[in-house]
Design a protein around this motif. Structure first.
Motif, PDB file in Angstrom:
ATOM      1  N   ASP A  51       0.810  -1.222   0.000  1.00 57.64           N
ATOM      2  CA  ASP A  51       0.000   0.000   0.000  1.00 57.64           C
ATOM      3  C   ASP A  51       0.843   1.271   0.000  1.00 57.64           C
ATOM      4  OD1 ASP A  51       0.968  -0.506   2.526  1.00 57.64           O
ATOM      5  OD2 ASP A  51      -0.839   0.163   3.593  1.00 57.64           O
ATOM      6  N   VAL A  52       2.105   1.162  -0.409  1.00 54.93           N
ATOM      7  CA  VAL A  52       3.003   2.318  -0.478  1.00 54.93           C
ATOM      8  C   VAL A  52       3.587   2.379  -1.888  1.00 54.93           C
ATOM      9  CG1 VAL A  52       5.149   3.325   0.388  1.00 54.93           C
ATOM     10  CG2 VAL A  52       3.547   2.254   1.983  1.00 54.93           C
ATOM     11  N   ASP A  53       3.682   3.592  -2.438  1.00 51.51           N
ATOM     12  CA  ASP A  53       4.232   3.763  -3.784  1.00 51.51           C
ATOM     13  C   ASP A  53       5.677   3.283  -3.850  1.00 51.51           C
ATOM     14  OD1 ASP A  53       1.872   4.864  -4.709  1.00 51.51           O
ATOM     15  OD2 ASP A  53       2.505   6.937  -4.298  1.00 51.51           O
ATOM     16  N   ASP A  54       6.052   2.745  -5.022  1.00 47.93           N
ATOM     17  CA  ASP A  54       7.412   2.265  -5.231  1.00 47.93           C
ATOM     18  C   ASP A  54       8.305   3.395  -5.715  1.00 47.93           C
ATOM     19  OD1 ASP A  54       6.440  -0.226  -4.595  1.00 47.93           O
ATOM     20  OD2 ASP A  54       6.239  -0.880  -6.671  1.00 47.93           O
ATOM     21  N   PHE A  55       9.545   3.402  -5.211  1.00 46.71           N
ATOM     22  CA  PHE A  55      10.540   4.371  -5.647  1.00 46.71           C
ATOM     23  C   PHE A  55      11.812   3.631  -6.031  1.00 46.71           C
ATOM     24  CE2 PHE A  55       7.694   6.839  -3.006  1.00 46.71           C
ATOM     25  CZ  PHE A  55       7.558   8.031  -3.721  1.00 46.71           C
ATOM     26  N   PHE A  56      12.451   4.068  -7.094  1.00 44.39           N
ATOM     27  CA  PHE A  56      13.643   3.400  -7.620  1.00 44.39           C
ATOM     28  C   PHE A  56      14.756   4.407  -7.857  1.00 44.39           C
ATOM     29  CE2 PHE A  56      10.182   0.625  -8.749  1.00 44.39           C
ATOM     30  CZ  PHE A  56      10.695  -0.656  -8.668  1.00 44.39           C
ATOM     31  N   ILE A  57      15.957   3.983  -7.667  1.00 46.67           N
ATOM     32  CA  ILE A  57      17.150   4.626  -8.224  1.00 46.67           C
ATOM     33  C   ILE A  57      17.664   3.670  -9.276  1.00 46.67           C
ATOM     34  CG2 ILE A  57      19.523   5.338  -7.817  1.00 46.67           C
ATOM     35  CD1 ILE A  57      17.593   7.307  -6.715  1.00 46.67           C
ATOM     36  N   GLN A  58      17.503   4.048 -10.530  1.00 42.44           N
ATOM     37  CA  GLN A  58      17.787   3.136 -11.630  1.00 42.44           C
ATOM     38  C   GLN A  58      16.998   1.837 -11.422  1.00 42.44           C
ATOM     39  OE1 GLN A  58      19.359   3.996 -14.338  1.00 42.44           O
ATOM     40  NE2 GLN A  58      20.018   6.010 -13.613  1.00 42.44           N
ATOM     41  N   ASP A  59      17.643   0.689 -11.329  1.00 35.25           N
ATOM     42  CA  ASP A  59      16.938  -0.590 -11.202  1.00 35.25           C
ATOM     43  C   ASP A  59      16.676  -0.991  -9.757  1.00 35.25           C
ATOM     44  OD1 ASP A  59      16.920  -0.915 -13.924  1.00 35.25           O
ATOM     45  OD2 ASP A  59      18.785  -2.063 -13.961  1.00 35.25           O
ATOM     46  N   PHE A  60      17.173  -0.220  -8.788  1.00 31.03           N
ATOM     47  CA  PHE A  60      17.076  -0.660  -7.403  1.00 31.03           C
ATOM     48  C   PHE A  60      15.903   0.007  -6.706  1.00 31.03           C
ATOM     49  CE2 PHE A  60      17.984  -1.462  -3.028  1.00 31.03           C
ATOM     50  CZ  PHE A  60      18.609  -2.702  -3.051  1.00 31.03           C
ATOM     51  N   GLN A  61      15.036  -0.823  -6.105  1.00 30.04           N
ATOM     52  CA  GLN A  61      13.864  -0.317  -5.402  1.00 30.04           C
ATOM     53  C   GLN A  61      14.239   0.083  -3.985  1.00 30.04           C
ATOM     54  OE1 GLN A  61      10.518  -2.971  -5.476  1.00 30.04           O
ATOM     55  NE2 GLN A  61       9.191  -1.608  -4.286  1.00 30.04           N
ATOM     56  N   LEU A  62      13.870   1.285  -3.590  1.00 33.05           N
ATOM     57  CA  LEU A  62      14.204   1.801  -2.269  1.00 33.05           C
ATOM     58  C   LEU A  62      13.253   1.238  -1.222  1.00 33.05           C
ATOM     59  CD1 LEU A  62      14.907   5.525  -3.237  1.00 33.05           C
ATOM     60  CD2 LEU A  62      16.471   3.571  -3.211  1.00 33.05           C
ATOM     61  N   ALA A  63      13.743   1.037  -0.031  1.00 36.70           N
ATOM     62  CA  ALA A  63      13.002   0.359   1.023  1.00 36.70           C
ATOM     63  C   ALA A  63      11.839   1.196   1.534  1.00 36.70           C
ATOM     64  CB  ALA A  63      13.937   0.016   2.169  1.00 36.70           C
ATOM     65  N   ASP A  64      10.743   0.508   1.882  1.00 35.02           N
ATOM     66  CA  ASP A  64       9.660   1.155   2.623  1.00 35.02           C
ATOM     67  C   ASP A  64       9.932   1.083   4.120  1.00 35.02           C
ATOM     68  OD1 ASP A  64       8.252   1.702   0.259  1.00 35.02           O
ATOM     69  OD2 ASP A  64       7.302  -0.277   0.281  1.00 35.02           O
ATOM     70  N   ASP A  65      10.618   0.038   4.551  1.00 36.09           N
ATOM     71  CA  ASP A  65      11.007  -0.122   5.949  1.00 36.09           C
ATOM     72  C   ASP A  65      11.986  -1.287   6.025  1.00 36.09           C
ATOM     73  OD1 ASP A  65      11.157   0.282   8.676  1.00 36.09           O
ATOM     74  OD2 ASP A  65       9.109  -0.343   9.121  1.00 36.09           O
ATOM     75  N   VAL A  66      12.450  -1.595   7.235  1.00 35.82           N
ATOM     76  CA  VAL A  66      13.216  -2.819   7.466  1.00 35.82           C
ATOM     77  C   VAL A  66      12.307  -3.799   8.205  1.00 35.82           C
ATOM     78  CG1 VAL A  66      15.435  -1.666   7.508  1.00 35.82           C
ATOM     79  CG2 VAL A  66      14.145  -1.947   9.647  1.00 35.82           C
ATOM     80  N   GLU A  67      12.729  -5.055   8.289  1.00 32.01           N
ATOM     81  CA  GLU A  67      11.878  -6.042   8.960  1.00 32.01           C
ATOM     82  C   GLU A  67      11.669  -5.667  10.424  1.00 32.01           C
ATOM     83  OE1 GLU A  67      13.590  -9.972   8.852  1.00 32.01           O
ATOM     84  OE2 GLU A  67      14.910  -9.573  10.531  1.00 32.01           O
ATOM     85  N   ARG A  68      10.465  -5.948  10.880  1.00 32.95           N
ATOM     86  CA  ARG A  68      10.095  -5.697  12.278  1.00 32.95           C
ATOM     87  C   ARG A  68       9.564  -7.004  12.854  1.00 32.95           C
ATOM     88  NH1 ARG A  68      11.678  -0.279  13.633  1.00 32.95           N
ATOM     89  NH2 ARG A  68      11.706   0.821  11.621  1.00 32.95           N
ATOM     90  N   LEU A  69      10.246  -7.527  13.849  1.00 29.57           N
ATOM     91  CA  LEU A  69       9.854  -8.782  14.478  1.00 29.57           C
ATOM     92  C   LEU A  69       9.696  -8.573  15.976  1.00 29.57           C
ATOM     93  CD1 LEU A  69      12.283 -11.156  12.555  1.00 29.57           C
ATOM     94  CD2 LEU A  69       9.796 -11.052  12.298  1.00 29.57           C
ATOM     95  N   PRO A  70       8.925  -9.424  16.668  1.00 29.61           N
ATOM     96  CA  PRO A  70       8.767  -9.266  18.123  1.00 29.61           C
ATOM     97  C   PRO A  70      10.117  -9.278  18.831  1.00 29.61           C
ATOM     98  CG  PRO A  70       7.185 -10.862  17.268  1.00 29.61           C
ATOM     99  CD  PRO A  70       8.131 -10.557  16.133  1.00 29.61           C
ATOM    100  N   ASN A  71      10.154  -8.632  19.977  1.00 33.93           N
ATOM    101  CA  ASN A  71      11.417  -8.576  20.728  1.00 33.93           C
ATOM    102  C   ASN A  71      11.574  -9.726  21.712  1.00 33.93           C
ATOM    103  OD1 ASN A  71       9.600  -7.840  22.681  1.00 33.93           O
ATOM    104  ND2 ASN A  71      10.386  -5.762  22.967  1.00 33.93           N
TER     105      ASN A  71
END
Length: 423
Positions: free
Chosen positions: A259-279
């Protein structure tokens, strides 16, 4: 006559005392040195660093020295020191831009950034004490390791009790590890690198916050029971209880939302976030081994383990090894291992997670898959240590090769070479 009887009894007493002293067998007769080397290679197309998509190519070369020193009749000090160097196409994509937003990049090609390679160093000393009758064994150990973004320190201890003429053994051990991250976030999420940068028809401004905790703690309790069932059969069962808390997410593994727009620098897609797991995480592996002595030339070794954790993963592991003694010096080891697991509750393939979720990851190690591993090894063993290196005699040489194939496309192989010298 009484004097003669006294002298005879005196010498009998001396002989018996000497016999008791002579037959107290040392736990370890001489110093032993193991020199171990391994080469590991893998490839696949589901790299977690680039959100579950991209090259998983990796090579790792490890060298380890293990020295076992008899301190006295009852005590043994073992020191395990190793260094592991890897080169990885996926980890290189922590910073795929190599400092330049103008260079063409792709998640399927390794960059030449600093994160492409790393070195892990570990030191693991263990002290073992055995009782006079060799029916009780106490151990204490420590562990230290370090690499560029992660360090670990651990302590542990254990106890083993043998009884029933050493046909039965019960073991218990506990370990704690205190680990510290130096988080290496994807380059586009670091402060100031892409602040409000206009890319295409929009503005790249991910809703990203760094992790507050940088520590990970692990606590384990292991229980085991081993029994010689007959002249040909030996079995064992084990149970592990493992609890973890702290930063259990990997800071450099990207996630892309549906549900977030995609952004690229050339062929590489920029992250929406990093993984989030329980602590927190709680793991329970339980399993057993059954070894059957077929004859002087053939042994069947079997193993099974069931695993469950509170992240939703359940797995089964089964393996067989068939050592075949082809001569007094050589033994070959064909092996097979099967593994299957369910997916973690928080696993989502690329762009399947939504930004409103609390936990998410695209690490395929936490996905549903099954795997087959085939291996073959050969061992040379000379109990007389005829071959010499300086003052050490060569006791064993081990060569092993294993091939691993996973249903998600990951494949790997590992070659190991080991030697044991005694003095």
């Amino acid at each position: 006559m009484q004097k003669i009887a006294f002298i005879i009894l005196f010498f009998i007493g001396l002989a018996l005392h000497a016999q008791e002293t002579a037959y107290k067998k040392r736990v370890l007769e001489t110093t032993e040195v193991d020199a171990l080397f391994s080469y590991y290679n893998q490839d696949g197309s589901n790299a977690a660093v680039s959100g579950g998509d991209g090259s998983e190519e990796l090579t790792d070369v490890t060298s380890t020295i293990v020295v076992r020193l008899p301190m006295n009749d009852d005590d043994v000090l073992t020191v395990d020191v190793g260094i592991s160097a890897y080169s990885s196409a996926s980890s290189s994509n922590i910073n795929p831009l190599d400092g330049s937003v103008n260079e063409r990049v792709s998640p399927y090609i390794a960059s030449s950034g600093a994160s492409q390679s790393d070195v892990l160093v570990h030191v693991n000393p263990t002290y073992q004490h055995s009782s006079d009758d060799r029916n009780k064994v106490w151990t204490a150990n420590a562990y230290l390791s370090s690499e560029y973004d992660y360090s670990s320190i651990g302590f542990g201890g254990g106890y083993a009790q043998l009884f029933n003429e050493k046909n039965t053994e019960i073991t218990a051990s506990a370990k704690v590890y205190f680990d510290t991250w130096k988080p290496q976030y994807p380059i586009e999420l670091r402060d100031g690198f892409f602040d409000d940068r206009v890319i295409g028809n929009g503005t790249y401004a991910p809703n990203f916050t760094a992790f507050e905790s940088e520590n990970r703690n692990s606590y384990s309790l292991s229980l085991g029971f081993s029994q010689i069932l007959s002249k040909r059969v030996q079995g064992s069962v084990f149970l592990d209880l493992v609890a973890q808390d702290g930063l259990l997410s990997t800071p450099f593994q990207r996630v892309y939302f549906s549900d977030v727009d995609d952004f690229f620098i050339q062929d590489f897609q920029l992250a929406d976030d990093v993984e989030r797991l329980p602590n927190t995480r709680f793991k329970i592996p339980i399993g057993g081994r059954l070894n059957y002595f077929i004859n002087d030339y053939l042994i069947l070794r079997s193993y099974y383990r069931f695993y469950s954790d509170d992240w939703g993963i359940k797995s089964h592991t089964a393996s067989l090894e068939l050592p075949i003694k082809i001569s007094s010096l050589f033994t070959v080891y064909p092996t097979y291992r099967y593994y299957t697991q369910t997916a973690a509750d928080y696993f989502y393939a690329k762009e399947e997670a939504t930004s409103g979720l609390d936990y998410y990851t695209s690490d395929y190690d936490l996905s549903k898959f099954n795997a087959h591993q085939y291996g073959f090894g050969i061992r040379y063993k000379d109990i007389f240590t005829d071959a010499k290196l300086l003052s050490f005699g060569l006791k064993t040489i081990d060569l092993r090769f294993s091939n691993y194939d996973r249903s998600d496309g990951l494949s790997s192989y590992i070659f190991t070479f080991g030697t044991t010298f005694v003095r």
